[in-house]
Design a protein around this motif. Structure first.
Motif, PDB file in Angstrom:
ATOM      1  N   VAL A  28       0.826  -1.208   0.000  1.00  0.00           N
ATOM      2  CA  VAL A  28       0.000   0.000   0.000  1.00  0.00           C
ATOM      3  C   VAL A  28       0.866   1.266   0.000  1.00  0.00           C
ATOM      4  N   GLU A  29       2.058   1.138  -0.542  1.00  0.00           N
ATOM      5  CA  GLU A  29       2.990   2.276  -0.634  1.00  0.00           C
ATOM      6  C   GLU A  29       2.328   3.499  -1.273  1.00  0.00           C
ATOM      7  N   SER A  30       1.484   3.267  -2.287  1.00  0.00           N
ATOM      8  CA  SER A  30       0.827   4.378  -2.975  1.00  0.00           C
ATOM      9  C   SER A  30      -0.081   5.169  -2.035  1.00  0.00           C
ATOM     10  N   LEU A  31      -0.619   4.510  -1.023  1.00  0.00           N
ATOM     11  CA  LEU A  31      -1.471   5.200  -0.044  1.00  0.00           C
ATOM     12  C   LEU A  31      -0.628   5.970   0.959  1.00  0.00           C
ATOM     13  N   TYR A  32       0.460   5.370   1.403  1.00  0.00           N
ATOM     14  CA  TYR A  32       1.360   6.089   2.320  1.00  0.00           C
ATOM     15  C   TYR A  32       1.839   7.397   1.682  1.00  0.00           C
ATOM     16  N   LYS A  33       2.128   7.337   0.405  1.00  0.00           N
ATOM     17  CA  LYS A  33       2.689   8.507  -0.286  1.00  0.00           C
ATOM     18  C   LYS A  33       1.704   9.664  -0.374  1.00  0.00           C
ATOM     19  N   GLY A  70      -1.136  -5.258  11.524  1.00  0.00           N
ATOM     20  CA  GLY A  70      -0.004  -4.459  11.979  1.00  0.00           C
ATOM     21  C   GLY A  70       0.922  -4.032  10.848  1.00  0.00           C
ATOM     22  N   ARG A  71       0.542  -4.350   9.626  1.00  0.00           N
ATOM     23  CA  ARG A  71       1.365  -4.016   8.445  1.00  0.00           C
ATOM     24  C   ARG A  71       1.724  -2.536   8.415  1.00  0.00           C
ATOM     25  N   ASP A  72       0.726  -1.675   8.587  1.00  0.00           N
ATOM     26  CA  ASP A  72       0.972  -0.235   8.466  1.00  0.00           C
ATOM     27  C   ASP A  72       1.701   0.298   9.693  1.00  0.00           C
ATOM     28  N   THR A  73       1.359  -0.233  10.860  1.00  0.00           N
ATOM     29  CA  THR A  73       2.068   0.151  12.082  1.00  0.00           C
ATOM     30  C   THR A  73       3.566  -0.088  11.927  1.00  0.00           C
ATOM     31  N   LEU A  74       3.940  -1.261  11.442  1.00  0.00           N
ATOM     32  CA  LEU A  74       5.361  -1.577  11.284  1.00  0.00           C
ATOM     33  C   LEU A  74       6.017  -0.648  10.267  1.00  0.00           C
ATOM     34  N   TYR A  75       5.333  -0.363   9.182  1.00  0.00           N
ATOM     35  CA  TYR A  75       5.880   0.549   8.177  1.00  0.00           C
ATOM     36  C   TYR A  75       6.164   1.920   8.801  1.00  0.00           C
ATOM     37  N   PHE A  76       5.192   2.434   9.554  1.00  0.00           N
ATOM     38  CA  PHE A  76       5.372   3.754  10.164  1.00  0.00           C
ATOM     39  C   PHE A  76       6.497   3.735  11.198  1.00  0.00           C
TER      40      PHE A  76
END
Length: 196
Positions: free
Chosen positions: A21-26, A46-52
């Motif tokens: 979901v890199e396109s959403l983070y951007k 927890g996918r996004d939590t870990l990314y952040f």
């Protein structure tokens, strides 16, 4: 709904944890300050939590499913709180951003306005709120889960009495393999008002 995720936690975890979901983070992260505080609501795998966390943001994450919390904590090595959207509580006006990726879509339509209002209390003034919903204008039941679909008009109506205003909306295809026929409404909201 929590029962569904408790009973199907591993299947859900495996099906979502590696979705790109890199396109959403951007869309959101360029607006945030260094080491911003992000509240990950309904954090799931927890996918996004870990990314952040890996980007040096300060993350508070919660979910309503105890089984998903166990998996997310193992994956992120970060504490995940157990809470529903409306029961969650932390210091008011303390967060730079809220991240609600495919999580609020399980809130019934008649509770969404109250849910947005409650969560907005935890955003700083001009804080940002990312959310996503399956694109549509109705509530549906599918495979033991209920979904509230939104379009731009419905989202705007839900926010009329809230502290939040729409900064940007856009439509995407589902980012999971073999789901490209599903459309999603993505939105970045901004907290501009301070009334209770």
């Amino acid at each position: 709904m929590t029962n569904y995720y408790n009973e199907n936690a591993l299947t859900f975890f495996n099906g979502t944890v590696e979705v790109n979901v890199e396109s959403l983070y951007k869309e959101l992260l360029p607006y945030l300050p260094t080491h911003a505080k992000i509240l990950d609501v309904g954090c799931g795998s927890g996918r996004d939590t870990l990314y952040f966390l890996n980007k040096n943001y300060r993350v508070t994450a919660f979910d309503a499913s105890e089984e998903l919390i166990t998996l997310a904590q193992q994956y992120t090595q970060h504490p995940i709180l157990h809470s529903t959207f409306l029961d969650f509580n932390t210091k008011k006006a303390s967060q730079d951003a809220i991240w609600a990726c495919a999580s609020l879509l399980h809130v019934p339509m008649n509770e969404l306005e109250k849910t947005f209002h409650h969560l907005a209390h935890f955003l700083k003034q001009e804080g940002l709120f990312y959310c996503s919903f399956k694109y549509g204008d109705c509530e549906v039941e599918r495979n033991g889960r209920s979904f509230t679909n939104l379009n731009e008009t419905l989202l705007n109506d839900l926010l009329k009495k809230s502290q939040l205003s729409i900064k940007k909306t856009w439509i995407t295809e589902d980012l999971r393999p073999n789901r490209a026929n599903e459309k999603w409404l993505n939105a970045i909201l901004i907290k501009l008002k301070t009334f209770e």
